[in-house]
Design a protein around this motif. Structure first.
Motif, PDB file in Angstrom:
ATOM      1  N   SER A 169      55.251 130.801  66.078  1.00 15.87           N
ATOM      2  CA  SER A 169      54.908 131.202  64.716  1.00 15.87           C
ATOM      3  C   SER A 169      53.564 130.607  64.340  1.00 15.87           C
ATOM      4  N   TYR A 172      50.968 130.998  57.649  1.00 14.09           N
ATOM      5  CA  TYR A 172      50.859 132.043  56.630  1.00 14.09           C
ATOM      6  C   TYR A 172      49.529 131.938  55.896  1.00 14.09           C
ATOM      7  N   CYS A 175      47.130 133.919  58.126  1.00 18.07           N
ATOM      8  CA  CYS A 175      47.507 135.335  58.236  1.00 18.07           C
ATOM      9  C   CYS A 175      48.827 135.532  57.502  1.00 18.07           C
ATOM     10  N   HIS A 177      51.611 137.041  57.099  1.00 19.16           N
ATOM     11  CA  HIS A 177      52.648 137.908  57.648  1.00 19.16           C
ATOM     12  C   HIS A 177      53.992 137.215  57.467  1.00 19.16           C
ATOM     13  N   LYS A 178      55.041 137.974  57.220  1.00 14.78           N
ATOM     14  CA  LYS A 178      56.345 137.371  56.920  1.00 14.78           C
ATOM     15  C   LYS A 178      56.920 136.560  58.078  1.00 14.78           C
ATOM     16  N   ARG A 179      56.426 136.776  59.297  1.00 14.89           N
ATOM     17  CA  ARG A 179      56.893 135.972  60.434  1.00 14.89           C
ATOM     18  C   ARG A 179      56.188 134.621  60.530  1.00 14.89           C
ATOM     19  N   ASN A 180      55.147 134.433  59.733  1.00 16.95           N
ATOM     20  CA  ASN A 180      54.414 133.175  59.761  1.00 16.95           C
ATOM     21  C   ASN A 180      54.981 132.164  58.764  1.00 16.95           C
ATOM     22  N   LEU A 203      49.048 140.504  65.648  1.00 20.98           N
ATOM     23  CA  LEU A 203      49.614 140.842  64.344  1.00 20.98           C
ATOM     24  C   LEU A 203      49.871 139.595  63.503  1.00 20.98           C
ATOM     25  N   PHE A 204      50.115 138.459  64.164  1.00 27.26           N
ATOM     26  CA  PHE A 204      50.376 137.198  63.464  1.00 27.26           C
ATOM     27  C   PHE A 204      49.135 136.314  63.373  1.00 27.26           C
TER      28      PHE A 204
END
Length: 282
Positions: A169, A172, A175, A177-180, A203-204
């Motif tokens: 991970s 955030y 970047c 992103h909800k995965r961060n 993407l992350f």
């Protein structure tokens, strides 16, 4: 250089594509990694949240891959993980079988939901079964991997976990992103002696992956996390930028970060020592 990668999906890809380990067309192979002085790799068996017969699938994947590791180069030390808590279904006792198989880390969910908790694409929180599972993981010294969790599940899990980490991970702040991980989540992991494995998935990260990895490291250093930064590439689990799509390209990233002003001592912590110290607890 020494290299410790906390997360890759090579076992699943070797199984799916019927590839060998030493020479293959994947992001990680024994031949591509034999140039490291000391290479430690956590190989994750990917188990989707909704898969049928998850434990049997895990065993088949793991045993197949372990057999292929007989051709591994001498510089490689292999560790194993499961990406997806669905592997234990609703049976706590399966955690003992994971431990006996040498599993060091268990990612509680993938992006959906299972008996333990809800992932990034779910609104489900940590269940009562999930709480008991984490408590048992503490007892067995299995690392509690918080990557993929939604916020509701994350905050409950971090309260209970003795050996928390986010194996793949990013920040955030760099970047969104909800995965961060937000700064608050990052600090909670660090407070418990956990680590954050930075992933190479564009993407992350955002555009210009080398610069973005540097920005992630710089931000974590600003938060005081020099001892908690690691690498969790997600090789063979995501489509990577061509500049960083194979383990043989890691030295290029290492050199770039050194040229940006990060000392060799600090880089050795990020690329090896911090992960090695964490895994030594398990």
């Amino acid at each position: 250089m020494n290299f410790f990668d906390l997360h890759c999906d090579t076992p699943f890809e070797c199984y799916k594509q019927n590839e060998e380990f030493y020479v293959n067309s994947l992001a990680i192979s024994g031949k591509a990694g034999e140039g490291f002085s000391n290479w430690k790799q956590t190989f994750a068996v990917w188990i989707r949240d909704d898969i049928k017969n998850p434990f049997e699938t895990y065993k088949e994947n793991l045993n197949s891959f372990k057999a292929k590791l007989k051709t591994a180069p001498k510089n490689l030390t292999s560790y194993f993980a499961v990406e997806g808590g669905a592997v234990i279904e609703s049976d706590i006792d399966k955690l003992y079988e994971l431990k006996n198989d040498g599993i060091k880390l268990l990612t509680l969910t993938w992006n959906g939901e299972n008996a333990i908790a809800g992932g990034a694409d779910s609104d489900k929180g940590l269940t009562d079964f999930g709480k008991r599972a984490i408590e048992e993981m503490n007892s067995l010294k299995i690392g509690c991997d918080l990557s993929h969790l939604n916020s509701k599940s994350f905050y409950k899990a971090i309260e209970i976990a003795d050996f928390p980490l986010a194996s793949h991970s990013n920040c955030y702040f760099v970047c969104p992103h909800k995965r961060n991980l937000t700064d608050d989540k990052i600090k909670l992991i660090a407070k418990k002696g956990g680590i954050i494995g930075l992933t190479f998935y564009p993407l992350f990260l955002g555009e210009n992956v080398y610069e973005k990895i540097y920005e992630n490291i710089s931000h974590l250093l600003e938060l005081g996390l020099e001892e908690n930064i690691a690498i969790g590439s997600d090789f063979d689990g995501a489509k990577m930028d061509e500049r960083l799509d194979n383990i043989s390209k890691i030295p290029n990233l290492y050199s770039f970060l050194n040229q940006k002003g990060l000392s060799f001592g600090l880089l050795d912590k990020i690329f090896f020592k911090n992960a090695d110290n964490f895994i030594a607890k398990l």
